[in-house]
Design a protein around this motif. Sequence first.
Motif, PDB file in Angstrom:
ATOM      1  N   PRO A   1       6.011  -6.075   2.130  1.00 37.47           N
ATOM      2  CA  PRO A   1       5.970  -6.370   0.690  1.00 37.47           C
ATOM      3  C   PRO A   1       6.491  -5.165  -0.066  1.00 37.47           C
ATOM      4  O   PRO A   1       6.207  -4.025   0.291  1.00 37.47           O
ATOM      5  CB  PRO A   1       4.487  -6.605   0.425  1.00 37.47           C
ATOM      6  N   HIS A   2       7.265  -5.407  -1.107  1.00 35.77           N
ATOM      7  CA  HIS A   2       7.936  -4.275  -1.728  1.00 35.77           C
ATOM      8  C   HIS A   2       8.150  -4.496  -3.218  1.00 35.77           C
ATOM      9  O   HIS A   2       8.647  -5.532  -3.633  1.00 35.77           O
ATOM     10  CB  HIS A   2       9.291  -4.049  -1.042  1.00 35.77           C
ATOM     11  N   ILE A   3       7.770  -3.504  -3.994  1.00 38.45           N
ATOM     12  CA  ILE A   3       8.095  -3.462  -5.417  1.00 38.45           C
ATOM     13  C   ILE A   3       9.383  -2.671  -5.562  1.00 38.45           C
ATOM     14  O   ILE A   3       9.522  -1.578  -5.019  1.00 38.45           O
ATOM     15  CB  ILE A   3       6.972  -2.798  -6.229  1.00 38.45           C
ATOM     16  N   CYS A   4      10.351  -3.235  -6.264  1.00 39.05           N
ATOM     17  CA  CYS A   4      11.696  -2.668  -6.321  1.00 39.05           C
ATOM     18  C   CYS A   4      11.679  -1.182  -6.661  1.00 39.05           C
ATOM     19  O   CYS A   4      11.108  -0.769  -7.663  1.00 39.05           O
ATOM     20  CB  CYS A   4      12.521  -3.432  -7.347  1.00 39.05           C
ATOM     21  N   GLY A   5      12.300  -0.381  -5.789  1.00 42.94           N
ATOM     22  CA  GLY A   5      12.436   1.049  -6.017  1.00 42.94           C
ATOM     23  C   GLY A   5      11.219   1.871  -5.667  1.00 42.94           C
ATOM     24  O   GLY A   5      11.234   3.100  -5.822  1.00 42.94           O
ATOM     25  N   ALA A   6      10.163   1.240  -5.180  1.00 44.76           N
ATOM     26  CA  ALA A   6       8.902   1.951  -4.950  1.00 44.76           C
ATOM     27  C   ALA A   6       8.842   2.542  -3.541  1.00 44.76           C
ATOM     28  O   ALA A   6       9.724   2.350  -2.703  1.00 44.76           O
ATOM     29  CB  ALA A   6       7.728   1.017  -5.188  1.00 44.76           C
ATOM     30  N   ASP A   7       7.750   3.248  -3.290  1.00 46.52           N
ATOM     31  CA  ASP A   7       7.513   3.991  -2.053  1.00 46.52           C
ATOM     32  C   ASP A   7       7.396   3.054  -0.847  1.00 46.52           C
ATOM     33  O   ASP A   7       6.672   2.067  -0.873  1.00 46.52           O
ATOM     34  CB  ASP A   7       6.208   4.784  -2.228  1.00 46.52           C
ATOM     35  N   LEU A   8       8.119   3.388   0.236  1.00 43.79           N
ATOM     36  CA  LEU A   8       8.015   2.649   1.488  1.00 43.79           C
ATOM     37  C   LEU A   8       7.485   3.558   2.603  1.00 43.79           C
ATOM     38  O   LEU A   8       7.824   3.395   3.773  1.00 43.79           O
ATOM     39  CB  LEU A   8       9.385   2.081   1.888  1.00 43.79           C
ATOM     40  N   GLY A   9       6.650   4.529   2.213  1.00 41.84           N
ATOM     41  CA  GLY A   9       6.122   5.486   3.171  1.00 41.84           C
ATOM     42  C   GLY A   9       5.238   4.861   4.233  1.00 41.84           C
ATOM     43  O   GLY A   9       5.225   5.292   5.390  1.00 41.84           O
ATOM     44  N   ARG A  10       4.481   3.803   3.875  1.00 45.86           N
ATOM     45  CA  ARG A  10       3.601   3.165   4.838  1.00 45.86           C
ATOM     46  C   ARG A  10       4.386   2.531   5.999  1.00 45.86           C
ATOM     47  O   ARG A  10       4.067   2.776   7.170  1.00 45.86           O
ATOM     48  CB  ARG A  10       2.722   2.132   4.126  1.00 45.86           C
ATOM     49  N   PRO A  11       5.430   1.720   5.727  1.00 50.13           N
ATOM     50  CA  PRO A  11       6.218   1.186   6.850  1.00 50.13           C
ATOM     51  C   PRO A  11       6.885   2.279   7.679  1.00 50.13           C
ATOM     52  O   PRO A  11       6.999   2.137   8.898  1.00 50.13           O
ATOM     53  CB  PRO A  11       7.265   0.304   6.151  1.00 50.13           C
ATOM     54  N   VAL A  12       7.316   3.385   7.044  1.00 48.38           N
ATOM     55  CA  VAL A  12       7.937   4.487   7.779  1.00 48.38           C
ATOM     56  C   VAL A  12       6.944   5.087   8.772  1.00 48.38           C
ATOM     57  O   VAL A  12       7.282   5.379   9.925  1.00 48.38           O
ATOM     58  CB  VAL A  12       8.469   5.566   6.808  1.00 48.38           C
TER      59      VAL A  12
ATOM     60  N   THR B   1       0.845  -1.189   0.000  1.00 50.50           N
ATOM     61  CA  THR B   1       0.000   0.000   0.000  1.00 50.50           C
ATOM     62  C   THR B   1       0.877   1.236   0.000  1.00 50.50           C
ATOM     63  O   THR B   1       1.826   1.339   0.784  1.00 50.50           O
ATOM     64  CB  THR B   1      -0.918   0.033   1.237  1.00 50.50           C
ATOM     65  N   VAL B   2       0.575   2.168  -0.870  1.00 54.63           N
ATOM     66  CA  VAL B   2       1.330   3.418  -0.952  1.00 54.63           C
ATOM     67  C   VAL B   2       0.636   4.469  -0.100  1.00 54.63           C
ATOM     68  O   VAL B   2      -0.591   4.521  -0.023  1.00 54.63           O
ATOM     69  CB  VAL B   2       1.437   3.904  -2.414  1.00 54.63           C
ATOM     70  N   GLY B   3       1.423   5.323   0.539  1.00 52.83           N
ATOM     71  CA  GLY B   3       0.846   6.420   1.306  1.00 52.83           C
ATOM     72  C   GLY B   3       1.205   6.358   2.767  1.00 52.83           C
ATOM     73  O   GLY B   3       1.498   5.292   3.318  1.00 52.83           O
ATOM     74  N   VAL B   4       1.183   7.521   3.396  1.00 48.17           N
ATOM     75  CA  VAL B   4       1.549   7.641   4.802  1.00 48.17           C
ATOM     76  C   VAL B   4       0.290   7.641   5.668  1.00 48.17           C
ATOM     77  O   VAL B   4      -0.729   8.222   5.299  1.00 48.17           O
ATOM     78  CB  VAL B   4       2.349   8.948   5.034  1.00 48.17           C
ATOM     79  N   ILE B   5       0.362   6.983   6.817  1.00 46.75           N
ATOM     80  CA  ILE B   5      -0.745   6.974   7.770  1.00 46.75           C
ATOM     81  C   ILE B   5      -0.512   8.084   8.786  1.00 46.75           C
ATOM     82  O   ILE B   5       0.548   8.147   9.426  1.00 46.75           O
ATOM     83  CB  ILE B   5      -0.847   5.622   8.492  1.00 46.75           C
ATOM     84  N   GLU B   6      -1.473   8.942   8.946  1.00 45.68           N
ATOM     85  CA  GLU B   6      -1.361  10.058   9.882  1.00 45.68           C
ATOM     86  C   GLU B   6      -2.084   9.748  11.192  1.00 45.68           C
ATOM     87  O   GLU B   6      -3.039   8.987  11.228  1.00 45.68           O
ATOM     88  CB  GLU B   6      -1.958  11.331   9.264  1.00 45.68           C
ATOM     89  N   GLY B   7      -1.601  10.368  12.275  1.00 46.48           N
ATOM     90  CA  GLY B   7      -2.293  10.313  13.556  1.00 46.48           C
ATOM     91  C   GLY B   7      -2.256   8.992  14.274  1.00 46.48           C
ATOM     92  O   GLY B   7      -3.176   8.669  15.033  1.00 46.48           O
TER      93      GLY B   7
END
Length: 455
Positions: free
Chosen positions: A326-337, A305-311
């Motif tokens: 789960p990760h697509i090579c080179g893609a966004d890892l904002g959700r785990p962050v 899933t792409v995107g950041v969770i707030e709050g």
Amino acid sequence: MTQGNIANEGSRNITSNRFEMRDFISTMPNEIIGNILSRLTMKEAGRTSVLSTTWRYQWTHFSGVVDFDHSLRSYVLRRLHVGLLTKCIFFVSEWEKFMARLEHVMKSLKCPSMQGLRVCMDLGNPRKLPEWLKFASERNVQVLDLDFTYHFTEPFYGISDNIRNVLSSKKFEMKSLRVLRLACVDVNGEVLQCFLATCPLLETIRVTESTRLVRLKVWGQGLRLKHLELVECNILYLDICAENLMTFRYSGDYGKFNFESVPSLEEASFGGRYASYLQANMHDEDFFGVLLQVHVLKLNLSTYTVGVIEGLPVFDNVRQLELQIPHICGADLGRPVSVLSAFPSICMLKIKFMRSNLVDVEHEWKANLKQEYPKLRELEVSGYRRDPSQIELLISIFAKAPNLNRILVDPLSSYYADRSPDVKARVRNTRRDSTLWLVDALKPHVPPSVELIVL
């Protein structure tokens, strides 16, 4: 030396040699020999049959764990460079030999009680399952481990869905049972509740890939249950009241869970769609209280899933965090962050990257990790593939963890997380050299005071 002295000396030597040649072990009672053999593995006990004619059948007094594990053999056969039809023939032949050996051993064993029974073979054997349960009941086993997970090769995948090993509600008295592990064995809530009611010493239950487990109630006075794992079991309703429960693991669809009373719970693990829901709804009353009390939390973020969770709420109680990403090579890892931001007090972090796909990425992703982790001492990474987004995430963690002491890189991917120890060891050994090459890209970014280890 006189002739008489020579004769006496020779007599003493003969007596001494006879004393040394005596086989004291073979003269021991069968109960003692059985106790000695039980300290060996089943294979080691079987090998004693070649020692002498006296020892030929001593292995039948074995009282340890009857362990029949075909995992490593299946792993090796799957990787043979032969045609698909030949592989299938090999598998059927191996399966038949395995079942014949297991039946022979179970009929030959004479000891009235056993430490355990473990059968690990792709597809299992629905017709023999009642016999194995009867054997476990009659021998008062402490451990019952039946693993029929299919790992072999593609042609049988459709067949494996139709061959189901069903554990019916027929009661088997197992007063000594402490550990129950069932993988690819269809069992419903009533059967598990029967085990809980009739096995007063039961401390561990693990059920994997059961299609019939939909509702489960874990209640009862005096329950000794400490570990409950329900993996890939799509439960709609779960009700738990277990004062001694220390670890809980669930992976599957989202359902209604009621943690009525789990005061001893220290470790929780969630996967599948349930974990996907949990990461965005940590304030949910069903498990908010659970998250506030555990010290170890494992999240399998199985859906990319792409995107950041707030709050997100902050959980200072969690000391060890494990994220399977789960990760697509080179893609966004904002959700785990963003998930990481909810656990600032962790001392140990495990990141398990799931298999990456190679794709062209237009924009380079930046981690922007804002949270500090002053207590983080150890970082363990598996599934690392020298991917730019993975490297960016790890570098960002290095920068935010000033007291980091050690980084462990495990060649073993999450795909093999639940495999047998011998399979894990084989995979690690096979992949270690390639992992060393992958880790080279990390070395320039690792702080000098941090130890970097490849397992």
